[in-house]
Design an enzyme around this catalytic site. Structure first.
Site, short mmCIF file in Angstrom:
data_model
loop_
_atom_site.label_atom_id
_atom_site.label_comp_id
_atom_site.label_asym_id
_atom_site.label_seq_id
_atom_site.Cartn_x
_atom_site.Cartn_y
_atom_site.Cartn_z
N HIS A 128 44.72 49.41 49.39
CA HIS A 128 43.81 50.72 49.11
C HIS A 128 42.32 50.80 49.69
O HIS A 128 41.95 51.98 50.34
CB HIS A 128 43.91 51.15 47.55
N GLN A 129 41.73 49.84 49.64
CA GLN A 129 40.35 49.95 49.93
C GLN A 129 40.18 49.98 51.39
O GLN A 129 39.19 50.24 51.85
CB GLN A 129 39.46 48.54 49.36
N LYS B 177 28.13 49.21 35.08
CA LYS B 177 29.57 49.50 35.39
C LYS B 177 30.53 48.61 34.38
O LYS B 177 30.34 47.35 34.36
CB LYS B 177 29.91 49.18 36.69
N ASN C 185 47.83 42.06 57.97
CA ASN C 185 47.96 42.24 56.58
C ASN C 185 49.20 41.09 56.40
O ASN C 185 50.06 40.86 56.97
CB ASN C 185 48.25 43.42 56.19
N GLY D 17 29.95 40.37 51.38
CA GLY D 17 29.75 41.55 50.50
C GLY D 17 30.36 41.13 49.28
O GLY D 17 31.73 41.36 49.02
N GLY E 150 36.21 40.99 50.58
CA GLY E 150 36.96 40.68 49.30
C GLY E 150 36.78 39.42 48.40
O GLY E 150 37.22 39.61 47.21
N THR E 151 35.97 38.87 48.75
CA THR E 151 35.59 37.45 47.89
C THR E 151 34.56 37.93 47.10
O THR E 151 33.22 37.88 47.38
CB THR E 151 35.42 36.39 48.63
N ASP E 152 34.97 38.14 45.51
CA ASP E 152 33.93 38.43 44.58
C ASP E 152 34.17 37.39 43.27
O ASP E 152 33.43 38.14 42.19
CB ASP E 152 33.86 39.93 44.29
#
Length: 330
Positions: free
Chosen positions: A146-147, A76, A168, A301, A229-231
């Site tokens: 959005h996610q 990807k 939020n 994740g 969210g942590t990537d």
């Protein structure tokens, strides 16, 4: 690609076709299967490339891997363009390239934007299915971008939730998430972070934060948390002490400790790598998962390339079976 008919030419599946063909159940099954294959050593991710390109504040990179069990090989390519919302585009842009593992030929070109969203939601949904208490009733959402809408829809199918509570950093974004909850027949309430922790049985964090948004003392016993969210190195959504207090599961341990939510607990000495379990081990029955109703479980994740390849392979196969796939010769 697994089960794809052998015909000539390159399959092209665009964004609209991906969204029409690949549903949440398709994504859930594909992600669950590839996590299981990873834990067995039948599928593996290659090193991630992720760089700031020095233009448009963009991050660009590659995620790739090979699923030997599913016969899926690919990459990807894409990243994050923070100014895209002003252009009425999603900030995350990506495309998936699938190769024939027997020949190395390019077999399919698949739009990756919708699939990235649906596979990320499937990942947290898999964690809820295998780790959350069966009697979980309140779903907490931290983040309303959005996610988050994909996350909410997928999570709602895993337990018999009776309510959604959400917070939020930009509260004006919450009504869109509330509309999704209403569509699903779930009461929705905007709350403080402390109130969310006190009420929620399952919490999904899906932000781009670089500081903890949830603290250990706010979380009640028995909660399942999916940190999605942590990537990237430096990102953080929850207190490192909360990670250390939880039983931690992840998609891939190597990413969890380097770019995932666990990076901070590891760096501060609160957590060691051997205390992090691949979710695939639970899927395969090699690990029991949750051990008690009071245990706090946390899924880190980080997002792995094999998830993208798995759902893209499904899109290509379904387009082929339906006869809607475009084909070109290189």
């Amino acid at each position: 690609m697994k089960d794809m008919p052998e015909t000539q030419g390159l399959v092209i599946v665009g964004e609209a076709e991906c969204e029409r063909l690949v549903g949440r159940k398709d994504a859930f099954d594909a992600v669950e299967a590839v996590f299981g294959a990873m834990a067995k050593g039948d599928a593996w991710n290659f090193p991630v490339v992720r760089e700031a390109i020095g233009y448009a504040d963009a991050l660009y990179g590659f995620k790739s891997g090979f699923d030997k069990a599913g016969k899926v090989l690919g990459v990807k390519s894409g990243g994050y363009w923070p100014g895209n919302m002003d252009k009425e585009l999603t900030n995350h842009q990506s495309t998936v390239f699938l190769f024939d593992p027997d020949t190395g030929q390019l077999a399919a070109l698949v739009g990756g934007n919708y699939l990235t969203a649906v596979r990320t939601a499937a990942s947290s949904a898999v964690s809820i299915a295998h780790l959350a208490r069966k009697d979980a009733k309140v779903l907490g959402m931290v983040g309303a971008g959005h996610q988050s809408q994909f996350q909410l829809r997928a999570a709602a199918e895993q337990r018999d939730f009776e309510k959604v509570v959400a917070w939020n950093p930009h509260p004006e974004m919450l009504p869109k998430l509330g509309a999704v909850a209403e569509e699903l027949g779930l009461p929705f309430e905007a709350v403080t972070q402390e109130q969310l922790g006190a009420q929620a049985d399952v919490i999904i964090t899906i932000t781009s934060a670089f500081e903890p948004l949830l603290m250990k003392d706010w979380i009640k016993p028995g909660t399942h948390i999916a940190c999605m969210g942590t990537d990237t190195k430096g990102k953080q959504e929850v207190d490192a002490a909360l990670v250390a207090a939880a039983t931690v599961f992840t998609d891939e341990v190597a990413q969890s400790i380097s770019i995932g939510e666990a990076q901070h607990a590891i760096a501060e000495g609160f957590l060691t790598e051997d205390r992090i379990t691949p979710i695939g081990a639970v899927i395969n029955g090699a690990h029991p998962g949750r051990s008690s109703d009071d245990e706090i479980t946390l899924f880190d994740g980080t997002g792995v390339g094999l998830q993208d390849l798995a759902v893209a392979s499904v899109a290509a196969r379904l387009a082929e079976e339906e006869g809607s796939a475009q084909r070109v010769s290189l």
